[in-house]
Design a protein around this motif. Structure first.
Motif, PDB file in Angstrom:
ATOM      1  N   UNK A  56      27.883  73.638  11.589  1.00 50.98           N
ATOM      2  CA  UNK A  56      26.735  74.428  12.023  1.00 50.98           C
ATOM      3  C   UNK A  56      26.236  73.871  13.347  1.00 50.98           C
ATOM      4  N   UNK A  57      25.556  74.694  14.105  1.00 50.88           N
ATOM      5  CA  UNK A  57      24.983  74.269  15.371  1.00 50.88           C
ATOM      6  C   UNK A  57      23.502  73.961  15.219  1.00 50.88           C
ATOM      7  N   UNK A  58      23.009  73.084  16.079  1.00 49.99           N
ATOM      8  CA  UNK A  58      21.582  72.764  16.083  1.00 49.99           C
ATOM      9  C   UNK A  58      21.069  72.705  17.515  1.00 49.99           C
ATOM     10  N   UNK A  96      24.378  85.951  17.139  1.00 43.93           N
ATOM     11  CA  UNK A  96      25.717  86.510  17.310  1.00 43.93           C
ATOM     12  C   UNK A  96      26.824  85.468  17.180  1.00 43.93           C
ATOM     13  N   UNK A  97      26.464  84.210  17.211  1.00 43.47           N
ATOM     14  CA  UNK A  97      27.450  83.133  17.189  1.00 43.47           C
ATOM     15  C   UNK A  97      28.165  83.078  15.850  1.00 43.47           C
ATOM     16  N   UNK A  98      29.405  82.663  15.874  1.00 44.27           N
ATOM     17  CA  UNK A  98      30.206  82.524  14.646  1.00 44.27           C
ATOM     18  C   UNK A  98      29.653  81.444  13.731  1.00 44.27           C
ATOM     19  N   UNK A  99      29.045  80.411  14.304  1.00 41.53           N
ATOM     20  CA  UNK A  99      28.457  79.332  13.513  1.00 41.53           C
ATOM     21  C   UNK A  99      26.983  79.617  13.221  1.00 41.53           C
ATOM     22  N   UNK A 100      26.560  79.269  12.040  1.00 43.69           N
ATOM     23  CA  UNK A 100      25.131  79.318  11.714  1.00 43.69           C
ATOM     24  C   UNK A 100      24.433  78.288  12.598  1.00 43.69           C
ATOM     25  N   UNK A 101      23.241  78.615  13.051  1.00 44.22           N
ATOM     26  CA  UNK A 101      22.475  77.695  13.892  1.00 44.22           C
ATOM     27  C   UNK A 101      21.115  77.395  13.281  1.00 44.22           C
ATOM     28  N   UNK A 102      20.664  76.190  13.577  1.00 45.68           N
ATOM     29  CA  UNK A 102      19.334  75.748  13.171  1.00 45.68           C
ATOM     30  C   UNK A 102      18.541  75.381  14.415  1.00 45.68           C
ATOM     31  N   UNK A 103      17.250  75.623  14.353  1.00 41.65           N
ATOM     32  CA  UNK A 103      16.344  75.065  15.349  1.00 41.65           C
ATOM     33  C   UNK A 103      15.782  73.797  14.709  1.00 41.65           C
ATOM     34  N   UNK A 152      23.031  75.455   4.936  1.00 46.79           N
ATOM     35  CA  UNK A 152      24.208  75.400   5.806  1.00 46.79           C
ATOM     36  C   UNK A 152      25.395  76.122   5.167  1.00 46.79           C
ATOM     37  N   UNK A 153      25.546  76.002   3.859  1.00 46.85           N
ATOM     38  CA  UNK A 153      26.665  76.654   3.183  1.00 46.85           C
ATOM     39  C   UNK A 153      26.510  78.165   3.127  1.00 46.85           C
ATOM     40  N   UNK A 154      25.302  78.679   3.317  1.00 51.02           N
ATOM     41  CA  UNK A 154      25.119  80.129   3.350  1.00 51.02           C
ATOM     42  C   UNK A 154      25.928  80.768   4.475  1.00 51.02           C
ATOM     43  N   UNK A 155      26.244  79.981   5.500  1.00 48.26           N
ATOM     44  CA  UNK A 155      27.059  80.521   6.593  1.00 48.26           C
ATOM     45  C   UNK A 155      28.431  80.934   6.082  1.00 48.26           C
ATOM     46  N   UNK A 156      28.952  80.237   5.089  1.00 44.59           N
ATOM     47  CA  UNK A 156      30.245  80.602   4.516  1.00 44.59           C
ATOM     48  C   UNK A 156      30.143  81.938   3.810  1.00 44.59           C
ATOM     49  N   UNK A 157      29.030  82.173   3.133  1.00 46.18           N
ATOM     50  CA  UNK A 157      28.850  83.424   2.413  1.00 46.18           C
ATOM     51  C   UNK A 157      28.676  84.593   3.385  1.00 46.18           C
ATOM     52  N   UNK A 158      28.005  84.327   4.503  1.00 49.58           N
ATOM     53  CA  UNK A 158      27.775  85.360   5.486  1.00 49.58           C
ATOM     54  C   UNK A 158      29.103  85.869   6.041  1.00 49.58           C
ATOM     55  N   UNK A 159      29.995  84.940   6.350  1.00 55.38           N
ATOM     56  CA  UNK A 159      31.256  85.304   7.004  1.00 55.38           C
ATOM     57  C   UNK A 159      32.395  85.508   6.012  1.00 55.38           C
TER      58      UNK A 159
END
Length: 161
Positions: A56-58, A96-103, A152-159
């Motif tokens: 994931x990105x931060x 729009x990024x392929x990776x989930x991002x956090x602020x 963070x693992x929700x990104x796997x479910x999204x994609x």
């Protein structure tokens, strides 16, 4: 040559946030080159330190200016802060990024890092720009490691990975 205060604050914040993620067992890759809106790439690891192949990105924002817009409960206690951008460029890029991002907002005085996911559900339009709420309860530490891990693992479910 003299370094700018902004550069010093940003670098210190990114380093301290990286250390906070490393303390909960995650891998950290600093994005010192080609940074368009992700200061860190984080390798998600479980409590056994097993790398799950999820990155994931931060985006790190450090210093007192990012804590100037608190949200308070009915008793006046701070429950979090609004992070806003004057235009939608960064938010649209993160979404729009392929990776989930956090602020990640980082308080340099307490060395505390607060996180919020950047998702369609968390980002609110301001008419021109956008904002996201960063809860005071979302700390990058052992107490919130499970919640951060699950988000963070929700990104796997999204994609659908």
């Amino acid at each position: 040559m003299r370094a700018s205060k902004q550069e010093q604050t940003g670098t210190a914040g990114a380093n301290e946030v990286a250390a906070n993620f490393e303390r909960i067992g995650w891998g950290v890759a600093r994005n010192s080159e080609h940074d368009l809106g992700a200061d860190l790439f984080l390798m998600v690891r479980d409590h056994r330190l097993v790398d799950l192949g999820v990155v994931v990105g931060a985006q790190v924002k450090a210093g007192p200016s990012f804590f100037r817009e608190p949200k308070r409960d009915h008793d006046g206690a701070v429950v979090g802060w609004w992070f806003r951008e004057p235009d939608r460029d960064h938010f649209d890029w993160w979404l729009a990024h392929r990776l989930r991002h956090f602020i990640v907002l980082h308080d340099l005085g307490t060395r505390t890092s607060y996180w919020a996911p950047i998702t369609k559900e968390t980002v609110e339009s301001t008419g021109v720009g956008a904002k996201v709420f960063v809860p005071a309860a979302n700390v990058v530490d052992a107490g919130c490691a499970d919640a951060l891990f699950a988000d963070a693992l929700r990104s796997c479910l999204i994609w659908g990975v």
